[in-house]
Design an enzyme around this catalytic site. Structure first.
Site, PDB file in Angstrom:
ATOM      1  N   CYS A  19      17.152   5.742  -8.572  1.00  0.00           N
ATOM      2  CA  CYS A  19      17.223   4.486  -7.975  1.00  0.00           C
ATOM      3  C   CYS A  19      16.023   4.343  -6.759  1.00  0.00           C
ATOM      4  CB  CYS A  19      18.381   3.754  -7.691  1.00  0.00           C
ATOM      5  SG  CYS A  19      18.429   1.967  -7.107  1.00  0.00           S
ATOM      6  N   GLY A  60      26.861   3.351  -5.578  1.00  0.00           N
ATOM      7  CA  GLY A  60      25.523   3.896  -6.081  1.00  0.00           C
ATOM      8  C   GLY A  60      24.650   2.942  -6.277  1.00  0.00           C
ATOM      9  N   CYS A  61      23.632   2.997  -6.797  1.00  0.00           N
ATOM     10  CA  CYS A  61      22.446   2.089  -6.950  1.00  0.00           C
ATOM     11  C   CYS A  61      22.923   0.475  -7.289  1.00  0.00           C
ATOM     12  CB  CYS A  61      21.524   2.444  -8.210  1.00  0.00           C
ATOM     13  SG  CYS A  61      20.220   1.359  -8.107  1.00  0.00           S
ATOM     14  N   PHE A  62      22.671  -0.060  -6.410  1.00  0.00           N
ATOM     15  CA  PHE A  62      23.228  -1.757  -6.814  1.00  0.00           C
ATOM     16  C   PHE A  62      22.576  -2.346  -7.736  1.00  0.00           C
ATOM     17  CE2 PHE A  62      20.271  -2.921  -2.738  1.00  0.00           C
ATOM     18  CZ  PHE A  62      19.189  -2.748  -3.414  1.00  0.00           C
TER      19      PHE A  62
END
Length: 231
Positions: A19, A60-62
């Site tokens: 990401c 984690g990755c939004f």
């Protein structure tokens, strides 16, 4: 109380996908261009949002986290952003390169008459691996750490009691839960091109290889929590 024992995030083939931006121009410019070409549903106004409760999570990755919570019944709106640090008005470049103490996080607006905070906590723990320190999937760094934020003592107890239950039932084997349980202080909304990123960029390699499979695993395990139009 729903507890999912399915292991999360098989990573061996995803090491090269992240990401985190590889450079200043590539991912961000593509995201901005695709955003302008895609028509999405109208966002609720700030006045409408005031009718609902809010909850805050980081896992984690939004891009992934936003898509998961948006699929949940009773959730009215989700925004991607930054929280957990002290720096004011952080940017994506600062956070994603670990130059702040913030984590990528989401702000969830929900109707408590349809879904409870407890159920949102279940969604949170059931949609990521809370035993990986400063890492989620292929994304590494404190900006991707697991955090459950609370706004009052009641929410704190709900989170902590659920963690205790997960550990008592040995859901993750010998792996301890490393999720931070932190008081909510401030949420900074991310740049506009990050909002609804998965919907706007379905052909992005990260979305195809990480975000969509993560969402599909969640949907498989939480069918009763999904909105009627989510398949």
């Amino acid at each position: 109380m729903k507890i999912v024992r399915t292991p999360f995030l098989i990573l061996l083939l995803l090491a090269s996908i992240s990401c985190q931006p590889k450079n200043k121009s590539g991912k961000q410019e593509v995201a901005q261009k695709e955003e302008s070409d895609t028509h999405l549903e109208t966002k609720l106004t700030s006045e409408q949002l005031q009718e609902y409760e809010t909850a805050y999570f980081a896992s984690g990755c939004f891009w992934c986290v936003e898509a998961i919570f948006e699929s949940v019944k009773g959730v009215k709106e989700v925004y991607s952003g930054y929280s957990g640090g002290s720096e004011k008005n952080p940017t994506y470049e600062q956070v994603s390169y670990g130059r702040t103490h913030h984590a990528e996080a989401v702000e969830v607006y929900y109707d408590p008459d349809v879904i409870s905070f407890m159920q949102l906590v279940q969604v949170f723990f059931g949609s990521h691996d809370p035993t990986t320190l400063n890492r989620q999937g292929p994304d590494r760094g404190t900006q991707y750490r697991s955090i459950a934020f609370y706004k009052n003592d009641k929410e704190k107890k709900i989170i902590q009691d659920y963690i205790d239950k997960l550990e008592a039932e040995n859901v993750y084997g010998n792996r301890p839960i490393v999720t931070e349980v932190e008081p909510f202080e401030k949420f900074y909304k991310a740049e506009e091109y990050h909002q609804d990123y998965e919907k706007r960029n379905p052909n992005n390699s990260y979305i195809q290889n990480v975000s969509i499979p993560r969402l599909n695993r969640f949907k498989k395990n939480f069918k009763s929590y999904l909105k009627e139009d989510v398949h």
